[in-house]
Design a protein around this motif. Structure first.
Motif, PDB file in Angstrom:
ATOM      1  N   ASN A   1       3.626 -10.990  -2.666  1.00 28.11           N
ATOM      2  CA  ASN A   1       3.532 -10.168  -3.877  1.00 28.11           C
ATOM      3  C   ASN A   1       4.794 -10.246  -4.717  1.00 28.11           C
ATOM      4  O   ASN A   1       4.732 -10.342  -5.952  1.00 28.11           O
ATOM      5  N   VAL A   2       5.953 -10.203  -4.072  1.00 26.14           N
ATOM      6  CA  VAL A   2       7.208 -10.301  -4.818  1.00 26.14           C
ATOM      7  C   VAL A   2       7.323 -11.677  -5.473  1.00 26.14           C
ATOM      8  O   VAL A   2       7.763 -11.806  -6.624  1.00 26.14           O
TER       9      VAL A   2
ATOM     10  N   PHE B   1       4.079  -9.050   1.709  1.00 23.34           N
ATOM     11  CA  PHE B   1       5.101  -8.430   0.859  1.00 23.34           C
ATOM     12  C   PHE B   1       5.860  -9.516   0.101  1.00 23.34           C
ATOM     13  O   PHE B   1       6.075  -9.404  -1.121  1.00 23.34           O
TER      14      PHE B   1
ATOM     15  N   ALA C   1       2.828  -5.033  -2.989  1.00 25.10           N
ATOM     16  CA  ALA C   1       4.106  -5.023  -2.270  1.00 25.10           C
ATOM     17  C   ALA C   1       4.413  -3.641  -1.719  1.00 25.10           C
ATOM     18  O   ALA C   1       4.824  -3.486  -0.555  1.00 25.10           O
TER      19      ALA C   1
END
Length: 418
Positions: free
Chosen positions: A354-355, A351, A376
Motif C-alpha cells: 500500500n505504501v 502494508f 496501510a
C-alpha cells in the motif's frame, strides 16, 4: 537482475484459477473456527473488515503489478518505489508467512483425508508431490489448479445450498458486538489469512501474457468470487451451527451438514476440503518460489535459489528448498498457530504494498490514494490485534531476517552496500 527469464504462458483464466485455488483452500476450510473463537458471531463484522482491507490491498497490488510485470510481487514493488530495505522486508515477510501457510494447508488436507495418526506423514507426502508438480512447469500448475477449483466450487455450492439457515433452523447468536472490538479485529486479522491468495497472481507477473491488463483483471475477478463464497458460508456457519460450536469445530463444513441432518454429502465435502487445501498448497509453492527467485536475483537470499530450470523454466532450486522447509514445519507446528503467524507476515507484506502504491506517479495510478491509506492503516491495526504469540513469533523471525541481510551486506564489497 540476472539469470534467464521465465516464460509468459498464463492468460486471464489461468491467473484467476491460481488466485481462486490459493484463497478457497485457505479460507473456507481453515479460518472460520479460530475467527469464531476470537469474536463469536462478531466474525461476521470481522469478515467485512477483512474484505475491505483485502480490496484495498488488491487494488494496490493490481496497480503496482501493471507497472512492474515481473516475478517477486511486493518485494520488487517495495525496492523500486521505496528502496531496498522496504523491499526486503516485504519479500521476507511474504516468504515466512506463506511458508507457514504451506504447512497449514498440508495439515488441513491430511486432517480431512486420513486418520489423525497418519496426518503428518501424509502432509509431508503432499508437500513433496506438489512441489514436484511445480518443478515440471507453470502450465501444469495452472492446469491442475483449474481442475481443483472446479471441483471445490461444486462442493461449496452443495454446502451452501444445504447449510444456509431456514427460519425454523436459525440459532440465536446474540449481539455480534458483544465480544468487543478487539475480538472482532482479531477475527478480521485471522480471516485475512483467507483473502491473501490474490498475491499469487502478482508474484507471477513474469509468466502472465499482457500483464498490464491481465493481472489487474484477474486479481479483482478472483477476489470478487471469493468474497461472495465467504459471505454465504459465514452466514450458514454462524446462523445454523452457532458461534460456540463453530469455535471448537475441527471440520466446520461437515459439522454444518450434520447440524442440518444431511449426512450423505459429508464424504464429498471431506474430499473437497482436502482437494481445496492441496490446491492452495500448489499455488502457494509456485508463488513463494517466484518471490524467492526475485530475492536471490538481488542477492537478498543465496544465489543458488535463483536458478531457473533450463527446460521447464521454473525456479526449481527455490521450490526444492521450500519443500524441505515446509516438510519440517508440517512435522512440528500447530494448524491454528500457523494461521496467526501467516497473517502477521502477510499483513506486513501488504502494508509495504500500500505504501509503495501510494508513491506511484500519476501516470501509473489506477485507483485513488485514499484506498492505499485505508489499506496501510488497516494492515497495521490488524497486525496489532493478532494473538500475542503470533506477534511475538513474527517479530522474532522478522528480526532474524534483518540480521541475516545485515550480515550479507557486511560481506559485500563496499561499492555494493546500501
Amino acid at each position: 537482475m540476472t539469470g534467464p527469464a521465465l516464460s509468459r504462458r498464463l492468460g486471464t483464466v489461468d491467473a484467476v484459477a491460481l488466485g481462486l485455488g490459493s484463497m478457497i483452500g485457505a479460507g473456507i476450510f481453515a479460518a472460520f473456527a479460530p475467527a469464531a473463537a476470537a469474536a463469536g458471531a462478531g466474525l461476521l463484522v470481522g469478515l467485512v473488515i477483512a474484505a475491505v482491507i483485502a480490496f484495498c490491498n488488491a487494488t494496490s497490488s493490481a496497480q503496482l503489478a501493471a507497472q512492474y510485470p515481473t516475478s517477486g510481487g511486493t518485494y520488487i514493488y517495495g525496492r523500486e518505489q521505496l528502496g531496498e530495505w522496504p523491499g526486503f522486508l516485504a519479500g521476507w515477510c511474504f516468504v515466512i508467512g506463506k511458508t507457514a501457510s504451506c504447512a497449514a494447508m498440508a495439515l488441513t488436507a491430511a486432517a480431512y483425508a486420513v486418520p489423525e495418526e497418519w496426518a503428518k506423514p501424509v502432509g509431508v507426502a503432499a508437500v513433496l508431490v506438489l512441489a514436484t508438480v511445480n518443478c515440471f512447469g507453470v502450465t501444469r500448475t495452472a492446469a491442475l489448479t483449474k481442475l481443483i477449483v472446479v471441483f471445490v466450487l461444486a462442493v461449496l455450492v452443495i454446502v451452501i445450498a444445504v447449510g444456509l439457515p431456514t427460519p425454523a433452523g436459525t440459532v440465536a447468536i446474540g449481539n455480534v458486538l458483544s465480544g468487543g472490538w478487539y475480538g472482532i479485529l482479531q477475527s478480521a486479522g485471522l480471516l485475512f489469512f483467507a483473502f491473501a491468495g490474490y498475491a499469487r497472481i502478482a508474484t507471477m507477473g513474469e509468466e502472465v501474457r499482457d500483464p498490464g491488463r491481465t493481472i489487474p483483471r484477474a486479481i479483482i475477478i478472483a477476489l470478487s468470487i471469493v468474497l461472495v463464497l465467504y459471505a454465504l458460508v459465514a452466514v450458514a456457519l454462524v446462523f445454523t451451527l452457532g458461534p460456540v460450536p463453530l469455535a471448537s469445530s475441527r471440520a466446520p463444513l461437515t459439522d454444518l451438514l450434520a447440524a442440518q441432518g444431511v449426512t450423505a454429502p459429508i464424504p464429498l465435502v471431506r474430499a473437497g476440503a482436502a482437494v481445496a487445501a492441496l490446491g492452495a498448497l500448489l499455488a502457494l509453492v509456485a508463488g513463494i518460489g517466484r518471490t524467492t527467485l526475485a530475492m536471490a536475483r538481488h542477492s537478498d537470499l543465496p544465489a543458488w535459489l535463483g536458478a531457473v530450470h533450463p527446460r521447464y523454466r521454473v525456479p526449481h532450486h527455490a521450490e526444492i528448498a521450500l519443500a524441505l522447509v515446509v516438510s519440517v514445519l508440517v512435522l512440528t507446528i500447530d494448524l491454528r498457530g500457523a494461521i496467526g503467524f501467516s497473517s502477521f507476515g502477510v499483513l506486513l507484506y501488504y502494508f509495504v504494498a500500500n505504501v509503495s502504491a501510494f508513491t506511484q506517479q500519476p501516470g501509473n495510478r489506477r485507483y485513488p490514494k485514499a484506498l492505499q491509506v485505508l489499506g496501510a492503516s488497516g494492515c497495521l491495526v490488524l497486525v496489532a490485534t493478532l494473538p500475542p504469540v503470533s506477534i511475538v513469533a513474527g517479530l522474532v523471525v522478522v528480526a532474524a531476517g534483518v540480521f541475516y541481510r545485515l550480515a550479507r551486506l557486511r560481506r559485500r564489497p563496499a561499492r555494493r552496500r546500501d
